[in-house]
Design a protein around this motif. Structure first.
Motif, PDB file in Angstrom:
ATOM      1  N   GLU A   1      13.640  68.511   6.453  1.00  0.00           N
ATOM      2  CA  GLU A   1      12.787  67.329   6.633  1.00  0.00           C
ATOM      3  C   GLU A   1      12.416  67.114   8.089  1.00  0.00           C
ATOM      4  O   GLU A   1      11.407  66.466   8.387  1.00  0.00           O
ATOM      5  CB  GLU A   1      13.490  66.085   6.090  1.00  0.00           C
ATOM      6  CG  GLU A   1      13.520  65.971   4.588  1.00  0.00           C
ATOM      7  CD  GLU A   1      14.640  66.800   3.958  1.00  0.00           C
ATOM      8  OE1 GLU A   1      15.407  67.423   4.723  1.00  0.00           O
ATOM      9  OE2 GLU A   1      14.737  66.835   2.726  1.00  0.00           O
TER      10      GLU A   1
ATOM     11  N   ALA B   1       7.345  62.496   1.925  1.00  0.00           N
ATOM     12  CA  ALA B   1       7.424  61.396   2.890  1.00  0.00           C
ATOM     13  C   ALA B   1       8.688  60.574   2.653  1.00  0.00           C
ATOM     14  O   ALA B   1       9.383  60.190   3.606  1.00  0.00           O
ATOM     15  CB  ALA B   1       6.182  60.523   2.777  1.00  0.00           C
ATOM     16  N   GLU B   2       8.976  60.312   1.413  1.00  0.00           N
ATOM     17  CA  GLU B   2      10.189  59.550   1.110  1.00  0.00           C
ATOM     18  C   GLU B   2      11.435  60.314   1.548  1.00  0.00           C
ATOM     19  O   GLU B   2      12.388  59.712   2.056  1.00  0.00           O
ATOM     20  CB  GLU B   2      10.242  59.249  -0.383  1.00  0.00           C
ATOM     21  CG  GLU B   2       9.162  58.274  -0.850  1.00  0.00           C
ATOM     22  CD  GLU B   2       9.207  58.055  -2.346  1.00  0.00           C
ATOM     23  OE1 GLU B   2      10.068  58.691  -3.011  1.00  0.00           O
ATOM     24  OE2 GLU B   2       8.400  57.258  -2.861  1.00  0.00           O
TER      25      GLU B   2
ATOM     26  N   ASP C   1      11.771  60.179   5.361  1.00  0.00           N
ATOM     27  CA  ASP C   1      12.241  58.848   5.792  1.00  0.00           C
ATOM     28  C   ASP C   1      13.696  58.642   5.424  1.00  0.00           C
ATOM     29  O   ASP C   1      14.478  58.097   6.218  1.00  0.00           O
ATOM     30  CB  ASP C   1      11.361  57.776   5.141  1.00  0.00           C
ATOM     31  CG  ASP C   1      11.796  56.384   5.506  1.00  0.00           C
ATOM     32  OD1 ASP C   1      12.038  56.115   6.704  1.00  0.00           O
ATOM     33  OD2 ASP C   1      11.924  55.525   4.603  1.00  0.00           O
TER      34      ASP C   1
ATOM     35  N   LEU D   1       9.606  58.168  10.804  1.00  0.00           N
ATOM     36  CA  LEU D   1       8.326  57.862  10.175  1.00  0.00           C
ATOM     37  C   LEU D   1       7.134  58.496  10.880  1.00  0.00           C
ATOM     38  O   LEU D   1       6.109  58.756  10.219  1.00  0.00           O
ATOM     39  CB  LEU D   1       8.139  56.336  10.114  1.00  0.00           C
ATOM     40  CG  LEU D   1       9.019  55.613   9.093  1.00  0.00           C
ATOM     41  CD1 LEU D   1       8.788  54.121   9.163  1.00  0.00           C
ATOM     42  CD2 LEU D   1       8.726  56.112   7.681  1.00  0.00           C
TER      43      LEU D   1
ATOM     44  N   VAL E   1       6.174  61.361   8.932  1.00  0.00           N
ATOM     45  CA  VAL E   1       5.445  61.011   7.708  1.00  0.00           C
ATOM     46  C   VAL E   1       3.971  60.811   8.026  1.00  0.00           C
ATOM     47  O   VAL E   1       3.079  61.211   7.260  1.00  0.00           O
ATOM     48  CB  VAL E   1       6.053  59.746   7.077  1.00  0.00           C
ATOM     49  CG1 VAL E   1       5.256  59.336   5.840  1.00  0.00           C
ATOM     50  CG2 VAL E   1       7.511  59.976   6.729  1.00  0.00           C
TER      51      VAL E   1
ATOM     52  N   TYR F   1      -0.396  54.939   1.515  1.00  0.00           N
ATOM     53  CA  TYR F   1      -0.037  55.140   2.925  1.00  0.00           C
ATOM     54  C   TYR F   1      -0.312  53.876   3.750  1.00  0.00           C
ATOM     55  O   TYR F   1       0.523  53.442   4.542  1.00  0.00           O
ATOM     56  CB  TYR F   1      -0.825  56.318   3.496  1.00  0.00           C
ATOM     57  CG  TYR F   1      -0.540  56.551   4.967  1.00  0.00           C
ATOM     58  CD1 TYR F   1       0.632  57.181   5.365  1.00  0.00           C
ATOM     59  CD2 TYR F   1      -1.438  56.122   5.959  1.00  0.00           C
ATOM     60  CE1 TYR F   1       0.903  57.384   6.711  1.00  0.00           C
ATOM     61  CE2 TYR F   1      -1.169  56.332   7.301  1.00  0.00           C
ATOM     62  CZ  TYR F   1       0.004  56.955   7.670  1.00  0.00           C
ATOM     63  OH  TYR F   1       0.285  57.150   8.993  1.00  0.00           O
TER      64      TYR F   1
ATOM     65  N   VAL G   1       3.450  52.895   4.118  1.00  0.00           N
ATOM     66  CA  VAL G   1       3.931  53.645   5.288  1.00  0.00           C
ATOM     67  C   VAL G   1       3.479  52.988   6.590  1.00  0.00           C
ATOM     68  O   VAL G   1       4.283  52.828   7.523  1.00  0.00           O
ATOM     69  CB  VAL G   1       3.442  55.101   5.215  1.00  0.00           C
ATOM     70  CG1 VAL G   1       3.906  55.860   6.448  1.00  0.00           C
ATOM     71  CG2 VAL G   1       3.949  55.771   3.946  1.00  0.00           C
TER      72      VAL G   1
END
Length: 956
Positions: A51, A129-130, A133, A139, A142, A160, A164
């Motif tokens: 990630e 993205a999850e 995070d 972030l 992301v 988004y 986000v």
């Protein structure tokens, strides 16, 4: 690579993903599309690609995988190392693949909504993205991952921007020093209220002051920035959250609005004007913006400056910072929803002013700023400056100052201020003007030293009673007095403000109107002016009182002004601790009376209060302590049921004060003139007497009573002569008229003095006994029949003392004469030329006179009158029908003859003898005896039922 089996291809892909070898993946996966479909590749990347890897290294590859369009340019000169899987047999490969498949994540996020698109790339991006995070909290990664794909579909853009972007700005741009632990997954599941509370939490804790802008001017406040940049993007996802609540039901997409020309013009100027159509129940859209509005109202109760900065910096739901990421093809709100939300925003601004509970100056100025902002948003005339004179303040229609009776004070609670068609917060010109008046009222109260919150002013205006408003008025006036505002210029300014608070500058055509339209309007005008008049009296603004209340067109009637002046004078009198005119409350009361008495020359009440002050001032020169050691205060006179009775305490506690009888009588007459003594008794209530006659009778009764007190005090101090003088000179009536016969004081004073015996052991003189007999005889003449027995007993004892003393003196005289007759040598006896001096010769003459008088066998010598003689004389008088009246001492009985004619004229004069009708001398005690005989005869006749001689004559 072509010879690799499908399991080996999957294991090799997992290996490259774990190693973050995107170039190898890019070169290998396109060649084995038969074994690696796009969804499988994305699942491998989602599961095994670290990630923390910067997204820019694999976003292009992911896009190519999803589209199946690979660019050969990027695949050139990339060698694919297959050693990692070449040595695996099929069985081992299958075994490892089973394990890998169990570990592979689904592209669909766990809480992906049913209505979300089936696009594998969208699902990968959201899930990736999850994961980023959740695992790293980075972030910005992301952002780099998703932003390149925002145009792929509306869902991804909305997700988004709404989920986000707020978290990214909150934790990495606005408040990087205090990052939130909330993840994308958690935030995405939040409802409108939870999202607003979380996003605005930092702004409530931040400094509400505006930061300096790049050019040095005041920049945007944190709360305004957060509402635009955090809550605004969060509202972009309202429809998605609404779809989620409806569990998959399709909600109509907002239509592209056709802007009206006027609106386009307003937007071109940087501000969208809010149209005033009212707010009905149908206008409550249920949009998440309503939670933001309620958050504003809730914050106003404790942090009003925060809300004022927000309203100043934020134009409403159309003023949102999406960072340029919103869709250009359609706005996030359609026209109808936006119009309703803008009206609700204006209502939230109104409600915030009424929700604040702080009465500070900052609150009032903040509310004035909200008014100016509302005028800008609603296209109204801006409010005047707070320091504007009350004469220049705007006026409103009188009917708008009252609410419908169906509304109660509960409608001013914060939870009720945001309801549809609220009478105070619905955006209209009337509610705007009413809020203006309330803001200016709070400002005037603040300037007068009696601060009050806006909601407090509203409650006092709409639900305050006359009593509650009077309490506020008294507090205002008391504060003005304490602040030392005694000069007339300041009071003129303050009076204008207070009058404005009463009527809000609204002049009424009804001349008989007694109430006003302002926040103090329920107080009747007369009571309102009386309170102001009292304060003028407290601060000695006598010139203003004369100008406003005693000249042409006075604010009060003459009777009301007089009553208020006297009430304030008596209030100062009651508060005084000393009765002297030159000190404390007495000085203030005397000052008021002397200033305004010329304006009321015929006022009875003014005369009464002046008399009260005079009596109190005279009493201040005496020492006086009441029961339980309480020192005398002027108010004691007013609360006493018997003010004249206080003089008895003065006589008791001040030695020798009985000698100041005239001063004490003057005090008593002033107390009567002050109206503190009851004018009539119950028995006299029906008698027809004029006020002047009644006052004269009261003065006479008070004079006698005070004289009696002085007699008692003199006797307590063994001063019989003063007591005798008071009784003879002040209490003896000139004639016994019927009214004087009702006197119950004079005979008591005479009786007290007549039976007085000195405390010393010295025997009384004959003169003292004669004075006592005279006083007792006066008591007999004035006393009621029920008291005759006691008086006669005292008279008998006094007569016995006189008889005893007379015999003693006669015996001493005889012994002296006998001693001289025997020519015994006396001390100082001498002979000059064989002749005796005049003393001896005089003694012979006295002896001769005594012998000559004794030649009659002593029948001419008269002994003192005994009780038997007195009773016998009374019976004789009764038989002759004499004594039916008490017209005078000389007519009660004939003068008794005195056979003691041998006494010299000088001696007779010393004993007080008089001359009878036949030229014979009559002793004073004989006159008293005759008077007593006549009175007793009359009394015995009444007992026996005989008709008095006077009455018999009338019958004949």
């Amino acid at each position: 690579m072509i010879t690799l089996s499908a399991p080996q291809c999957l294991l090799l892909t997992v290996h490259f993903a774990s190693e973050s070898n995107i170039r190898a993946l890019h070169s290998f996966t396109p060649t084995r599309s038969d074994a690696l479909d796009p969804e499988l590749i994305l699942r491998v990347l989602l599961t095994y690609l670290p990630e923390s890897l910067p997204p820019h290294e694999y976003t292009s590859y992911v896009s190519e995988v999803a589209s199946r369009l690979y660019l050969d340019v990027e695949r050139e000169d990339v060698e694919v190392d297959v050693k990692h899987v070449e040595g695996l047999d099929e069985k081992e490969a299958e075994k490892r693949v089973k394990k890998v498949r169990k570990e592979l994540r689904e592209l669909r996020p766990p809480k992906f909504p049913p209505h979300a698109p089936e696009d594998i790339l969208t699902r990968f991006l959201c899930h990736r993205a999850e994961a980023i995070d959740r695992e790293t909290g980075l972030l910005p990664l992301v952002k780099d991952l998703v932003e390149p794909f925002l145009d792929r579909n509306a869902y991804l853009r909305t997700w988004y921007v709404a989920v986000v972007l707020p978290l990214l700005r909150l934790n990495w741009e606005y408040y990087p020093e205090k990052r939130s632990d909330t993840t994308i997954e958690q935030f995405e599941e939040s409802d409108g209220k939870e999202g607003v509370d979380m996003l605005m939490e930092r702004s409530t804790q931040a400094n509400v002051e505006k930061a300096a802008g790049p050019d040095g001017t005041a920049g945007e406040s944190a709360v305004g920035r957060d509402m635009k940049g955090l809550v605004g993007p969060w509202m972009y996802g309202h429809n998605e959250r609404k779809r989620r609540k409806l569990t998959g039901k399709v909600v109509a997409e907002p239509k592209t609005p056709d802007h009206e020309p006027a609106e386009d013009e307003g937007l071109a100027n940087g501000l969208r004007k809010i149209k005033l159509n009212g707010i009905s129940d149908d206008d409550m859209t249920g949009h998440d913006w309503e939670y933001a509005y309620r958050w504003m109202v809730h914050q106003a109760t404790t942090n009003f400056p925060l809300v004022t900065h927000l309203i100043e910096d934020w134009d409403g739901p159309s003023d949102v910072d999406f960072g340029g990421l919103e869709s250009r093809s359609r706005p996030y709100l359609d026209d109808d929803i936006q119009r309703k939300l803008e009206l609700q925003y204006a209502q939230a601004a109104f409600a915030s002013c009424y929700a604040v509970t702080s009465p500070s100056e900052a609150t009032v100025r903040g509310a004035h700023g909200v008014l100016a902002r509302l005028a800008e948003l609603l296209d109204f005339i801006p409010p005047p400056d707070l320091a504007t004179s009350v004469d220049s303040l705007p006026r409103i229609e009188e009917h708008t100052t009252k609410l419908d009776e169906s509304h109660t004070s509960q409608h001013l609670e914060p939870d009720h201020l945001f309801t549809a068609e609220h009478p105070l917060t619905t955006p209209r010109l009337e509610t705007y003007m009413l809020l203006q008046m309330i803001v200016y009222t709070a400002y005037q109260l603040l300037g007068l030293g009696s601060p009050m919150s806006l909601v407090g002013v509203a409650k006092l205006q709409f639900y305050g009673t006359a009593d509650s408003q009077m309490t506020v008025l008294k507090r205002i006036l008391q504060t003005c007095t304490k602040n030392g505002k005694g000069d007339e210029a300041q009071w003129t300014s303050d009076r204008a403000k207070i009058i404005w608070l009463w009527n809000w500058g609204i002049a009424t055509d009804d001349t008989a109107a007694t109430t006003g339209a302002g926040v103090l309007g329920n107080i009747e005008k007369a009571a309102f002016e009386e309170e102001i008049l009292k304060v003028y009296l407290d601060t000695s603004c006598y010139a203003m009182i004369t100008k406003l209340y005693l000249q042409d067109q006075p604010m009060l009637s003459a009777a009301q002004t007089e009553q208020a002046i006297l009430a304030k004078a008596l209030e100062a009198y009651d508060a005084a601790s000393n009765g002297n005119r030159s000190r404390g409350g007495m000085r203030k009361a005397s000052e008021i009376m002397s200033t305004f008495r010329p304006n009321f020359p015929s006022s009875t009440r003014f005369r009464q209060v002046s008399a009260l002050l005079a009596a109190t001032h005279s009493l201040s020169f005496y020492s006086l302590t009441l029961q339980h050691g309480v020192p005398f205060q002027p108010v004691s006179i007013r609360v006493s049921q018997d003010p004249i009775g206080l003089l008895s305490k003065v006589l008791e506690q001040n030695s020798g004060s009985y000698t100041k009888l005239d001063d004490l009588i003057a005090i008593g007459q002033n107390l009567i003139a002050a109206g503190l003594v009851n004018s009539t008794t119950d028995e006299d209530a029906t008698s027809a007497t004029s006020p002047g006659q009644d006052l004269t009778k009261q003065n006479q009764d008070a004079d006698r009573r005070i004289t009696l007190m002085a007699v008692e005090s003199a006797l307590r101090e063994d001063d019989f002569e003063t007591a005798y003088s008071y009784v003879v000179n002040r209490l003896t009536p000139s004639s016994l008229t019927p009214k004087e016969s009702e006197d119950d004081t004079s005979w008591r004073a005479a009786f007290l003095a007549g039976r007085f015996r000195p405390t010393s052991s010295t025997p009384p003189s004959l003169r003292r006994l004669e004075q006592r007999t005279e006083l007792l005889s006066l008591a007999l003449l004035l006393a009621p029949k029920s008291a005759l027995t006691d008086i006669l007993s005292a008279w008998r004892r006094c007569e016995e003392e006189m008889t005893s003393l007379a015999k003693s003196q006669a015996r001493e005289e005889a012994e002296f004469d006998d001693h001289a007759d025997k020519k015994q040598v006396l001390p100082g006896h001498f002979v000059v030329n064989a002749t005796q001096p005049d003393l001896v010769l005089g003694q012979k003459r006295r002896e001769l006179g005594r012998l000559a008088s004794g030649s009659g066998g002593g029948k001419g010598e008269e002994a003192p009158v005994s009780m038997f003689d007195l009773t016998r004389s009374a019976a004789a008088a009764l038989g002759r029908g004499v004594g039916g009246t008490l017209g005078g001492v000389g007519t009660l009985a004939g003068p008794r003859k005195s056979t003691e004619m041998s006494r010299s004229g000088v001696e007779g004069n010393e004993e007080g003898d008089g001359v009878g009708a036949m030229g014979e001398r009559v002793r004073r005690r004989d006159m008293v005896a005759n008077a007593v005989s006549g009175g007793l005869a009359s009394g015995l006749g009444w007992v026996l039922g005989a008709t008095p001689a006077q009455g018999q004559g009338q019958e004949r």
